[in-house]
Write an enzyme that holds these catalytic residues in place. Structure first.
Site, PDB file in Angstrom:
ATOM      1  N   TYR A 123      -1.341  38.179  90.861  1.00  0.00           N
ATOM      2  CA  TYR A 123      -0.950  38.878  92.040  1.00  0.00           C
ATOM      3  C   TYR A 123      -2.363  40.023  92.427  1.00  0.00           C
ATOM      4  O   TYR A 123      -1.847  40.783  93.216  1.00  0.00           O
ATOM      5  CB  TYR A 123       0.307  39.026  92.344  1.00  0.00           C
ATOM      6  CG  TYR A 123       0.965  37.762  92.497  1.00  0.00           C
ATOM      7  CD1 TYR A 123       1.249  36.695  91.712  1.00  0.00           C
ATOM      8  CD2 TYR A 123       1.693  37.953  93.626  1.00  0.00           C
ATOM      9  CE1 TYR A 123       1.618  35.324  91.864  1.00  0.00           C
ATOM     10  CE2 TYR A 123       2.291  36.419  93.764  1.00  0.00           C
ATOM     11  CZ  TYR A 123       2.346  35.193  93.256  1.00  0.00           C
ATOM     12  OH  TYR A 123       3.029  34.385  93.688  1.00  0.00           O
ATOM     13  N   LYS A 190       4.676  33.101  78.740  1.00  0.00           N
ATOM     14  CA  LYS A 190       4.333  31.997  78.226  1.00  0.00           C
ATOM     15  C   LYS A 190       3.485  32.432  77.108  1.00  0.00           C
ATOM     16  O   LYS A 190       1.645  32.612  76.791  1.00  0.00           O
ATOM     17  CB  LYS A 190       3.119  31.579  79.041  1.00  0.00           C
ATOM     18  CG  LYS A 190       2.536  29.539  78.495  1.00  0.00           C
ATOM     19  CD  LYS A 190       3.668  29.157  78.778  1.00  0.00           C
ATOM     20  CE  LYS A 190       2.750  27.182  78.431  1.00  0.00           C
ATOM     21  NZ  LYS A 190       4.083  26.755  78.606  1.00  0.00           N
ATOM     22  N   ASP A 223       8.237  27.772  80.597  1.00  0.00           N
ATOM     23  CA  ASP A 223       8.329  26.282  81.095  1.00  0.00           C
ATOM     24  C   ASP A 223      10.045  25.925  80.597  1.00  0.00           C
ATOM     25  O   ASP A 223      10.920  25.074  81.019  1.00  0.00           O
ATOM     26  CB  ASP A 223       7.703  25.564  80.561  1.00  0.00           C
ATOM     27  CG  ASP A 223       7.225  24.888  79.538  1.00  0.00           C
ATOM     28  OD1 ASP A 223       7.477  26.862  78.929  1.00  0.00           O
ATOM     29  OD2 ASP A 223       6.329  24.950  78.786  1.00  0.00           O
ATOM     30  N   ASP A 247       7.915  35.153  91.261  1.00  0.00           N
ATOM     31  CA  ASP A 247       7.425  34.549  91.911  1.00  0.00           C
ATOM     32  C   ASP A 247       8.775  33.421  92.412  1.00  0.00           C
ATOM     33  O   ASP A 247       8.700  32.677  93.540  1.00  0.00           O
ATOM     34  CB  ASP A 247       6.162  34.598  92.125  1.00  0.00           C
ATOM     35  CG  ASP A 247       6.109  34.005  94.098  1.00  0.00           C
ATOM     36  OD1 ASP A 247       7.435  34.553  94.892  1.00  0.00           O
ATOM     37  OD2 ASP A 247       4.859  34.282  94.661  1.00  0.00           O
TER      38      ASP A 247
END
Ligand code: NAD
Length: 357
Positions: A123, A190, A223, A247
């Site tokens: 972002y 991640k 995940d 987000d």
């Protein structure tokens, strides 16, 4: 008296701002409002969507309660919300997600807080459009240095995650946990795939955790975190995430507890804290005294806690919870059907909340 800037916004903003102001006053909180304008109404009246006086007021008071502001498409004026977040460097986006009896949702036992980093990651706005000289130059530069090759005719978005940015948001999560008597912080990443951005995030998270051993710490891969939030959300407490995952997961968590109408939020920086609902200005309902004021009222409850007005915050939250649990004096979106004739308006729901205090 603590001075707080009240930004009335546009669309449904002024109606829910007024309902919220009355509820906060009913708690007896020692707050003096400094009412300011921003958004489409300010544009019409004052010729600018974000008057200097509004920025100066937020700067001086350090705390603002902000109703939603429209971002018109294709008119040239950029998002006031994004502008304010950048201007005040509100690096932490706070989204508590709590089950309240009477709100229709799939779960009834959720009490999570999502802390999202607000300034970095994908972002950051560092992007290169396909077929531009910059994209071609960058592609060539990378292809000369990396085993992994970028295909020509690619668009490129850069994902920066810094030590400084990660330290301050993870420390924020621990500070929030401590102040609000929470037990655990979970850092989400991640790192197994993005070793140099998410890997840094995880390393720094662990370093910060070592300085905050009074609060439990763990990490989760994003995940797996999504699956666990759906299967056993009660295991989690404060969750801290980089911008993009934050987000997505903050909306996932809002969905777990019944959606936008009840989702409060805040954007907080070192010197400035701006409290606002997650939802937008719902222009189609403007001026109809129809929409649900709960999300902004719960945002003002977060603001009271931020100001160490814990007793007033509890009074307000209990009153909101009681009205929702009764299910009588609530807006149309909280009724079993959207055309339920017993639904009340925005200001009548605020009256019912005030009557419970
Ligand atoms: P929105 O949140 O305004 O509306 C989405 C849906 O939720 C609509 O069906 C709306 O009717 C309903 N809704 C929203 N708030 C409600 C409430 N309090 N009670 C009952 N129903 C409610 O989202 P949108 O339509 O995508 O955006 C409208 C405008 O708001 C856009 O210009 C957008 O940029 C802006 N926006 C501002 C903020 C902010 O100020 N922080 C946040 C999100 C969107």
């Amino acid at each position: 008296m603590k001075k707080v800037t009240l930004i009335r916004g546009d669309g449904i903003g002024p109606e829910i701002a007024e309902a919220t102001r009355r509820c906060v006053e009913a708690t007896g909180a020692a707050i003096e409002w400094d009412v300011q304008e921003a958004g489409l109404d300010a544009m019409e009246e004052l010729g600018t969507p974000l008057p200097e006086a509004t920025l100066a007021s937020v700067e001086a008071n350090g705390v603002a309660l902000k109703a939603p502001i429209t971002t018109p498409v294709g008119t040239g004026f950029r998002s006031i919300n994004v502008h304010m977040r950048q201007h005040f460097d509100t690096y932490a986006c706070l989204r508590p997600c709590k089950s309240y009896e009477g709100v229709r949702s799939k779960y009834d036992n959720i009490d999570l807080v999502v802390v999202r980093e607000n300034t970095e990651d994908l972002y950051a706005g560092i992007e290169f459009q396909k077929d531009t000289a910059e994209a071609a130059e960058l592609t060539q530069w990378i292809n000369q240095r990396s085993k992994q090759q970028i295909k020509y005719k690619s668009g490129i978005s850069i994902k920066p995650i810094s030590v400084e940015g990660t330290e301050r948001i993870v420390q924020f999560a621990f500070d929030y946990a401590r102040k609000n008597k929470r037990k655990k912080v979970t850092s989400v990443h991640k790192a197994n795939i993005m070793k140099h951005s998410d890997g840094l995030w995880l390393d720094v998270s662990r370093e910060v955790a070592k300085k905050n051993t009074d609060i439990e710490f763990e990490d989760r891969i994003v995940d797996n975190m999504c699956m666990q939030l759906v299967q056993k959300p009660e295991l989690y407490d404060v969750i801290v995430l980089p911008n993009l995952y934050g987000d997505i997961l903050s909306d996932l968590c809002a969905g777990l507890v019944g959606g936008l109408g009840v989702a409060p939020g805040a954007n907080i920086g070192a010197k400035t804290a701006i409290f606002e609902a997650t939802h937008g200005s719902a222009p189609k309902y403007k001026g109809q005294n129809k929409v649900n004021p709960t999300a902004l009222i719960l945002s003002s409850m977060l603001m009271l806690r931020h100001l160490d007005m814990f007793a007033e915050a509890e009074k307000l939250e209990n009153a909101v919870a009681a009205v929702i649990a009764e299910g009588k004096d609530v807006t149309y979106d909280m009724k079993p059907t959207r055309d339920d004739p017993t639904a009340v308006g925005t200001s009548e729901m605020a009256d019912a909340i005030i009557a419970k205090m």
